[in-house]
Design a protein around this motif. Structure first.
Motif, PDB file in Angstrom:
ATOM      1  N   VAL A  42      48.600  46.936  39.594  1.00 34.32           N
ATOM      2  CA  VAL A  42      47.610  45.873  39.733  1.00 34.32           C
ATOM      3  C   VAL A  42      46.203  46.449  39.758  1.00 34.32           C
ATOM      4  CG1 VAL A  42      46.756  44.057  41.265  1.00 34.32           C
ATOM      5  CG2 VAL A  42      49.214  44.288  40.869  1.00 34.32           C
ATOM      6  N   ASP A  43      46.013  47.536  40.503  1.00 32.99           N
ATOM      7  CA  ASP A  43      44.691  48.157  40.552  1.00 32.99           C
ATOM      8  C   ASP A  43      44.274  48.670  39.175  1.00 32.99           C
ATOM      9  OD1 ASP A  43      44.397  47.624  43.226  1.00 32.99           O
ATOM     10  OD2 ASP A  43      45.075  49.610  43.893  1.00 32.99           O
ATOM     11  N   ASP A  44      45.231  49.207  38.429  1.00 33.89           N
ATOM     12  CA  ASP A  44      44.925  49.689  37.073  1.00 33.89           C
ATOM     13  C   ASP A  44      44.462  48.538  36.187  1.00 33.89           C
ATOM     14  OD1 ASP A  44      45.835  52.140  37.965  1.00 33.89           O
ATOM     15  OD2 ASP A  44      47.768  51.998  36.933  1.00 33.89           O
ATOM     16  N   PHE A  45      45.141  47.418  36.288  1.00 29.80           N
ATOM     17  CA  PHE A  45      44.794  46.270  35.458  1.00 29.80           C
ATOM     18  C   PHE A  45      43.411  45.739  35.818  1.00 29.80           C
ATOM     19  CE2 PHE A  45      49.612  45.588  35.465  1.00 29.80           C
ATOM     20  CZ  PHE A  45      49.788  46.408  34.358  1.00 29.80           C
ATOM     21  N   ARG A  46      43.068  45.798  37.105  1.00 31.20           N
ATOM     22  CA  ARG A  46      41.724  45.393  37.510  1.00 31.20           C
ATOM     23  C   ARG A  46      40.672  46.335  36.934  1.00 31.20           C
ATOM     24  NH1 ARG A  46      43.520  44.132  43.752  1.00 31.20           N
ATOM     25  NH2 ARG A  46      44.276  41.983  43.380  1.00 31.20           N
ATOM     26  N   ALA A  47      41.016  47.620  36.881  1.00 27.28           N
ATOM     27  CA  ALA A  47      40.092  48.585  36.275  1.00 27.28           C
ATOM     28  C   ALA A  47      39.889  48.279  34.791  1.00 27.28           C
ATOM     29  CB  ALA A  47      40.627  50.003  36.464  1.00 27.28           C
ATOM     30  N   PHE A  48      40.975  47.901  34.117  1.00 30.68           N
ATOM     31  CA  PHE A  48      40.867  47.518  32.703  1.00 30.68           C
ATOM     32  C   PHE A  48      39.979  46.285  32.554  1.00 30.68           C
ATOM     33  CE2 PHE A  48      42.531  44.680  29.339  1.00 30.68           C
ATOM     34  CZ  PHE A  48      42.186  45.442  28.229  1.00 30.68           C
ATOM     35  N   GLN A  49      40.149  45.324  33.446  1.00 30.31           N
ATOM     36  CA  GLN A  49      39.320  44.124  33.381  1.00 30.31           C
ATOM     37  C   GLN A  49      37.843  44.458  33.593  1.00 30.31           C
ATOM     38  OE1 GLN A  49      41.658  41.840  36.315  1.00 30.31           O
ATOM     39  NE2 GLN A  49      41.957  40.291  34.719  1.00 30.31           N
ATOM     40  N   ARG A  50      37.555  45.383  34.497  1.00 24.89           N
ATOM     41  CA  ARG A  50      36.165  45.793  34.707  1.00 24.89           C
ATOM     42  C   ARG A  50      35.606  46.457  33.454  1.00 24.89           C
ATOM     43  NH1 ARG A  50      38.271  47.173  39.847  1.00 24.89           N
ATOM     44  NH2 ARG A  50      38.492  49.373  39.247  1.00 24.89           N
ATOM     45  N   TYR A  51      36.432  47.268  32.790  1.00 29.07           N
ATOM     46  CA  TYR A  51      35.998  47.921  31.544  1.00 29.07           C
ATOM     47  C   TYR A  51      35.647  46.873  30.492  1.00 29.07           C
ATOM     48  CZ  TYR A  51      36.609  50.222  26.987  1.00 29.07           C
ATOM     49  OH  TYR A  51      36.447  50.658  25.703  1.00 29.07           O
ATOM     50  N   ILE A  52      36.522  45.894  30.299  1.00 26.27           N
ATOM     51  CA  ILE A  52      36.294  44.854  29.295  1.00 26.27           C
ATOM     52  C   ILE A  52      35.076  44.015  29.659  1.00 26.27           C
ATOM     53  CG2 ILE A  52      37.233  42.747  28.265  1.00 26.27           C
ATOM     54  CD1 ILE A  52      38.466  45.310  27.150  1.00 26.27           C
ATOM     55  N   THR A  53      34.976  43.611  30.917  1.00 24.37           N
ATOM     56  CA  THR A  53      33.847  42.787  31.351  1.00 24.37           C
ATOM     57  C   THR A  53      32.527  43.536  31.175  1.00 24.37           C
ATOM     58  OG1 THR A  53      35.262  41.657  32.964  1.00 24.37           O
ATOM     59  CG2 THR A  53      32.882  41.477  33.273  1.00 24.37           C
ATOM     60  N   GLY A  54      32.527  44.833  31.508  1.00 24.93           N
ATOM     61  CA  GLY A  54      31.313  45.631  31.342  1.00 24.93           C
ATOM     62  C   GLY A  54      30.884  45.726  29.899  1.00 24.93           C
ATOM     63  N   ARG A  55      31.847  45.924  28.996  1.00 20.42           N
ATOM     64  CA  ARG A  55      31.510  46.002  27.574  1.00 20.42           C
ATOM     65  C   ARG A  55      31.015  44.645  27.064  1.00 20.42           C
ATOM     66  NH1 ARG A  55      32.750  49.785  29.560  1.00 20.42           N
ATOM     67  NH2 ARG A  55      30.496  49.827  29.716  1.00 20.42           N
ATOM     68  N   ALA A  56      31.656  43.576  27.537  1.00 21.08           N
ATOM     69  CA  ALA A  56      31.248  42.241  27.100  1.00 21.08           C
ATOM     70  C   ALA A  56      29.839  41.918  27.576  1.00 21.08           C
ATOM     71  CB  ALA A  56      32.242  41.201  27.608  1.00 21.08           C
ATOM     72  N   ASN A  57      29.542  42.226  28.822  1.00 21.16           N
ATOM     73  CA  ASN A  57      28.209  41.946  29.367  1.00 21.16           C
ATOM     74  C   ASN A  57      27.128  42.753  28.663  1.00 21.16           C
ATOM     75  OD1 ASN A  57      29.266  40.121  31.174  1.00 21.16           O
ATOM     76  ND2 ASN A  57      29.411  41.592  32.866  1.00 21.16           N
ATOM     77  N   ALA A  58      27.499  43.954  28.211  1.00 24.06           N
ATOM     78  CA  ALA A  58      26.542  44.813  27.516  1.00 24.06           C
ATOM     79  C   ALA A  58      26.421  44.446  26.041  1.00 24.06           C
ATOM     80  CB  ALA A  58      26.951  46.280  27.658  1.00 24.06           C
ATOM     81  N   GLY A  59      27.270  43.519  25.579  1.00 28.15           N
ATOM     82  CA  GLY A  59      27.257  43.148  24.162  1.00 28.15           C
ATOM     83  C   GLY A  59      27.737  44.272  23.270  1.00 28.15           C
ATOM     84  N   GLU A  60      28.576  45.144  23.800  1.00 32.12           N
ATOM     85  CA  GLU A  60      29.043  46.315  23.051  1.00 32.12           C
ATOM     86  C   GLU A  60      30.263  45.957  22.209  1.00 32.12           C
ATOM     87  OE1 GLU A  60      30.421  50.967  23.965  1.00 32.12           O
ATOM     88  OE2 GLU A  60      29.834  49.616  25.597  1.00 32.12           O
TER      89      GLU A  60
END
Length: 642
Positions: free
Chosen positions: A21-39
């Protein structure tokens, strides 16, 4: 978190495989960070094979990556992981993929809440940019458009081949390069590392290709154009084409019998194995045939071109009429063709059809060196144009009729438009038959049907860079007669001949490159400048066809389209709408090139694709045992004749 790595430019780039579960949350943070940065994030899948719509196909992993890291979701392990991958695809505003259509269609079919229509607009395909930069395969002297070849050229020559590198792993578990994808352990470290490597390479490759396209001065409008064409082709591929399973099963058996029957015929001439070039060449030479063609090793060549010349048939299997057909050559050709049709079409359709008995041929929207499309699984574009038996397996949807709309003599018209030849242009505008005009010029007004056929071969041969020797081989003419025919053709269209010479000289001056009217960059071998006019014709005709496809889509007609093949659109519509839809598709495709009209020939058939071709075969109906065994085919052919 399981962590692997992938080597790029001497660095080990991390590849993360979340499991908790913690790993999946880390993946979600990665995706959200890229999305917010418009990357822009690269995306890829590993699947059980290439047959996206066949029963048993599944996505095994879905991976996301940027130049400095990759994340691999093992979606095969459960619905929660599939939903997580879907969430990431919906969240990210911009994606990149290598061969966008395959992964997009796989996700459209096998991941929840993912639609092709949502993925395509926000995805850049590195394959498209690579092809625009250099359309040649690696074995043609180019960079190559596959991920490994392009990455080796633009990113890192030492980066592992993420496909071939797994073959040893497949062999260790008793599988081949084709079957191993389904059976390799999903936790295999190399498998996961290479899955992540694909998106790392894709993310690094994209900006390199964007810079290369700009550096080469390639028409920038071709980038959105090709992405739009690819999207329409993906929509068509997703819809698929219905097959008649009973007919297709029977066709497979009959093709097997036909292949065996003609192989037995070949045995009468001493050929026990029709695939033995030694046996075939010895038998043909023993029958008194003169075969000048030789293989690279010096052996007598007996490939399809040689056999067709000896059998007195052209590329479309139509009789040439230049000699007495050799019965052994014909027997070998027929046996091989029946075997190929059974494997490539009948069995392929039965194997790849989905649960609704629909096949989904893969449409390579940007395939050949000239950008011409390709069709595979099954390769319908390789079917001879006048043959209906295999096409009869493709059926319109219930209550519908088949439609065919193709361009009228598109390549000769493109020739006239590009060259500006006054006589050819005037003939087209008058509605004259160009082949008749050529035949009359070469042979006089009393030319025979056989001489008209020769004129057609000469016209295409000259345009495609073929010399008198090639034309002689294709038509059965003597070399001197072929030379006279070529001279007569060039006298008929003098400006065309000058244009071809001028174009070849220009291509050599420009480093064996050519810019087509659309701004596409074509690259030729140093000894193949003679093929430049052929390349320009084919590439321009393809772009016209692709533009027609976009016009069809703009008019909302794509749901009717079943397949784009060569310069033909195959479609269907209800009985009451078929003629109107055919007319609308024809109007959408109609355009002009430098004042030369490019018209279409809409046609409405019966309930099978083959019915559109049976009009040329109705003389076979009477007393034909095949028709007796296929009353539906006989009925359709009779209707076509009526």
């Amino acid at each position: 978190m399981i962590e692997h790595s992938f080597p790029v430019l001497g660095q080990q780039i991390p590849v993360y495989v979340p499991t908790t579960v913690d790993d999946f949350r880390a993946f979600q943070r990665y995706i959200t960070g890229r999305a917010n940065a418009g990357e822009r994030v690269a995306f890829d899948t590993e699947t059980t094979g290439l047959d996206t719509f066949s029963p048993g196909f599944r996505i095994r992993t879905a991976q996301f990556g940027t130049p400095d890291q990759a994340w691999v979701l093992q979606v095969e392990k459960g619905e929660d992981l599939q939903r997580l991958a879907s969430w990431a695809l919906r969240t990210l505003p911009e994606l990149s993929m290598q061969n966008r259509n395959f992964d997009s269609l796989a996700c459209d079919r096998h991941l929840p809440d993912i639609m092709l229509e949502a993925l395509a607009p926000k995805t850049l395909d590195t394959y498209i940019l690579s092809h625009l930069s250099d359309p040649r395969r690696r074995d043609q002297g180019g960079v190559g458009n596959g991920l490994k070849d392009a990455s080796a050229h633009y990113v890192d020559p030492s980066a592992p081949d993420t496909a071939a590198g797994l073959y040893d792993e497949f062999h260790e578990i008793g599988h081949t390069k084709d079957t191993g994808w389904r059976h390799i352990d999903i936790n295999n470290p190399l498998y996961l590392s290479y899955a992540g490597g694909d998106v790392i390479l894709t993310s690094r490759l994209l900006p390199k290709l964007q810079a290369r396209v700009k550096e080469l001065g390639i028409n920038p409008s071709l980038i959105p154009f090709e992405h739009a064409v690819g999207f329409v082709c993906a929509l068509i591929e997703r819809r698929g084409m219905r097959i008649d399973r009973g007919y297709t099963t029977q066709l497979s058996a009959e093709l097997a019998d036909e292949s065996a029957r003609w192989a037995e015929e070949a045995k009468k001439y001493g050929v026990e194995n029709i695939n033995s070039t030694r046996q075939v060449s010895a038998a043909l030479l023993g029958m008194g045939e003169e075969i000048k063609e030789r293989t690279a090793g010096g052996a007598v060549q007996v490939d399809g071109n040689v056999l067709k010349r000896l059998a007195d048939v052209d590329k479309q299997w139509d009789p040439i009429g230049s000699r007495t057909p050799n019965p052994l050559a014909m027997a070998i050709l027929r046996s091989k063709r029946a075997s190929k049709w059974r494997t490539s079409y009948a069995e392929a359709m039965l194997r790849t059809a989905d649960e609704n008995d629909r096949v989904h041929p893969k449409i390579g929207a940007l395939a050949a060196r000239t950008a011409r499309m390709s069709i595979s699984d099954p390769p319908f574009q390789q079917l001879p144009s006048g043959k209906w038996e295999v096409r009869h397996a493709i059926r319109a949807d219930d209550g519908c009729r088949m439609i065919s709309v193709d361009y009228s003599s598109v390549e000769p018209r493109v020739m006239a438009a590009l060259s500006g030849d006054e006589r050819m242009t005037a003939a087209i505008l008058r509605g004259d038959d160009l082949h008749n005009l050529t035949a009359a010029s070469v042979y006089g007004p009393g030319f025979t049907p056989g001489q008209r056929k020769v004129a057609k071969v000469v016209q295409l041969g000259v345009a495609y860079g073929g010399g008198a020797a090639t034309i002689a081989a294709q038509t059965g003419l003597s070399l001197s007669a072929a030379q006279d025919a070529v001279k007569g053709y060039k006298r008929t269209y003098p400006r065309l001949a000058r244009y071809i010479r001028s174009l070849q000289a220009q291509v050599i001056r420009d480093g064996y490159t050519l810019r087509t009217p659309s701004g596409r960059r074509l690259v030729f071998d140093r000894d193949a400048a003679y093929a430049s006019f052929n390349g320009e014709i084919q590439s321009t005709a393809r772009d016209i066809f692709a533009q027609g496809l976009l016009e069809i889509h703009e008019r909302g007609l794509t749901p009717h389209v079943l397949l784009p093949v060569h310069d033909e659109i195959v479609a269907d519509a209800t009985d009451s709408q078929a003629h109107e839809v055919a007319r609308e598709i024809g109007e959408a495709m109609t355009m002009s090139l430098r004042g030369i009209p490019l018209g279409t020939d809409p046609d409405v058939g019966g309930h099978s694709w083959g019915s559109l071709y049976m009009k040329e075969a109705t003389t076979m109906i009477a007393n034909d045992s095949w028709y007796a065994a296929h009353p539906d085919a006989a009925e359709a052919a009779e209707k076509a004749r009526a």
